[in-house]
Design an enzyme around this catalytic site. Structure first.
Site, PDB file in Angstrom:
ATOM      1  N   SER A   1      64.846  25.395  36.618  1.00  9.90           N
ATOM      2  CA  SER A   1      63.506  24.847  36.418  1.00  9.90           C
ATOM      3  C   SER A   1      63.388  23.526  37.173  1.00  9.90           C
ATOM      4  O   SER A   1      63.585  23.503  38.380  1.00  9.90           O
ATOM      5  CB  SER A   1      63.223  24.674  34.914  1.00  9.90           C
ATOM      6  OG  SER A   1      61.885  24.276  34.698  1.00  9.90           O
TER       7      SER A   1
ATOM      8  N   HIS B   1      61.289  28.530  37.385  1.00  4.20           N
ATOM      9  CA  HIS B   1      59.998  28.239  36.762  1.00  4.20           C
ATOM     10  C   HIS B   1      59.070  27.668  37.836  1.00  4.20           C
ATOM     11  O   HIS B   1      59.204  26.522  38.244  1.00  4.20           O
ATOM     12  CB  HIS B   1      60.157  27.240  35.624  1.00  4.20           C
ATOM     13  CG  HIS B   1      60.947  27.773  34.475  1.00  4.20           C
ATOM     14  ND1 HIS B   1      61.490  26.957  33.506  1.00  4.20           N
ATOM     15  CD2 HIS B   1      61.288  29.042  34.120  1.00  4.20           C
ATOM     16  CE1 HIS B   1      62.126  27.702  32.620  1.00  4.20           C
ATOM     17  NE2 HIS B   1      62.028  28.961  32.975  1.00  4.20           N
TER      18      HIS B   1
ATOM     19  N   ASP C   1      65.294  27.623  28.048  1.00  3.22           N
ATOM     20  CA  ASP C   1      65.244  28.961  28.632  1.00  3.22           C
ATOM     21  C   ASP C   1      66.576  29.285  29.299  1.00  3.22           C
ATOM     22  O   ASP C   1      67.133  28.470  30.031  1.00  3.22           O
ATOM     23  CB  ASP C   1      64.102  29.038  29.649  1.00  3.22           C
ATOM     24  CG  ASP C   1      63.820  30.461  30.090  1.00  3.22           C
ATOM     25  OD1 ASP C   1      64.098  31.394  29.312  1.00  3.22           O
ATOM     26  OD2 ASP C   1      63.296  30.641  31.213  1.00  3.22           O
TER      27      ASP C   1
END
Length: 361
Positions: A177, A204, A301
């Site tokens: 991310s 992401h 995540d």
């Protein structure tokens, strides 16, 4: 967490400067200056020494790329680029990341003030996250360090050594991310084609940017990498980047080839695509060697995905804190107790290769 964060807001639109500043102020971030162009932004950073800058991509006098480069040279400060959803802006945004920007936030279209308000929590969270990144020369040196932090489970080689051979049909699933694009590119650049990996990448990133990201990896690595489409199939030496705003599931796996399915199911861990979705379906479906990797990023995540891959007999790796821009996702993965190796970014490709090589007798 927010308390004490000071920011400069740079945008050529007075309206957008006001909207962004109001959102940050409401979120507890102290906006110490506003800048109408890149030159003003550089001056404001030098004068006010903020913790972070929100930087528009397209501005007169000096654009966001030039301003970011100047800031990194004169007073290194974490920069969050604000970019529109266009192919041209995607190219410019990635160029800004190359110049030292930490991450980017996509400006909404349509009724901007309403959309920005809807996304205000996300914007505040990203500014706080970016502000925590060390972009000084010392920080960059630390994040690109090599060698000394390898765990006992890994060796030092980006290709199978004498007497070693690669296992057949290995698959790598990568999740990242904030600060991730450059880290993913670093890993992929160092993976030899001879390893014949099938690579699934979940970064992401919003729709409109993942295609360009895949093109960059494809151009900079020995692997054939493309943006995932529904039903896409890959074999050894090929990779897929999860498409923005779509979960990427592993639908089936036969004879060394896997097939991806894209869905618009609800966000997982507040994101779509989610690393957990890809890792969990890979663990359920792939019966050949499987490696899970978690790189820099905020949030949790990928932690459950790492558990699933480990439970399925796969190997697991996380980026270390020293080289992570944001040690959120890797930290949560490590806290599961299911990570085999914690490595600095420059050693991760070696770590992956170590998990898919066997010593010949």
């Amino acid at each position: 967490m927010v308390g004490g964060v000071r920011a400069v807001v740079a945008d050529d639109s007075h309206f957008m400067r006001s909207v962004i500043s109001d959102i940050l102020d409401d979120g507890g971030i102290d906006v110490v200056a506003q800048a109408r162009d890149g030159e003003n932004a550089v001056e404001a950073v030098i004068e006010h020494e903020p913790d972070a800058v929100t930087m528009d991509v397209e501005m007169p006098v000096m654009n966001g790329i030039e301003a970011t480069e100047r800031i990194m040279a004169e007073r290194p400060t974490p920069v969050l680029m604000l970019s529109a959803h266009t192919d041209e802006n995607a190219d410019v945004t990635f160029e800004a990341l190359d110049k030292g920007a930490v991450d980017f936030f996509t400006k909404p279209g349509g009724e901007v003030s309403m959309e920005m308000s809807r996304l205000k929590d996300q914007l505040v969270e990203m500014v706080v996250s970016v502000a925590a990144v060390d972009v000084t020369a010392a920080g960059k040196a630390k994040r690109s360090s090599t060698g000394s932090e390898r765990t006992a489970t890994t060796q030092s080689s980006t290709s199978a050594g004498a007497g070693d051979t690669y296992v057949e049909n290995p698959t790598l699933v990568v999740g990242s991310s904030t600060g991730g694009p450059k880290m993913v590119e670093t890993v992929m650049q160092n993976l030899p084609a001879a390893a014949d990996l099938r690579v699934l990448i979940v970064q992401h990133m919003p729709e409109g940017f993942t295609g360009r990201f895949a093109e960059r990896i494809n151009a900079r690595s020995e692997y054939e990498v493309s943006e995932a489409t529904d039903g896409a199939r890959i074999g050894g030496g090929e990779g897929l980047v999860a498409a923005g705003d779509r979960h990427m599931r592993v639908k089936n796996y036969r004879n060394g080839r896997l097939r991806a399915r894209l869905t618009e199911d609800a966000p997982v861990n507040s994101v779509r695509p989610a690393v957990d979705v890809t890792m969990e379906t890979a663990a359920e479906t792939i019966d050949d060697p499987l490696v899970g990797l978690i790189l820099t990023g905020m949030g949790e995540d990928g932690a459950d995905g790492i558990r699933r891959i480990k439970a399925a007999g796969g190997s697991t790796i996380a980026q270390d804190e020293a080289t992570s821009a944001v040690y959120g996702m890797p930290k949560r993965a490590v806290e599961t107790g299911c990570v085999d190796s914690v490595l600095p970014i420059d050693d991760i490709a070696d770590g992956i290769i170590d998990t898919i090589t066997t010593e010949e007798s």
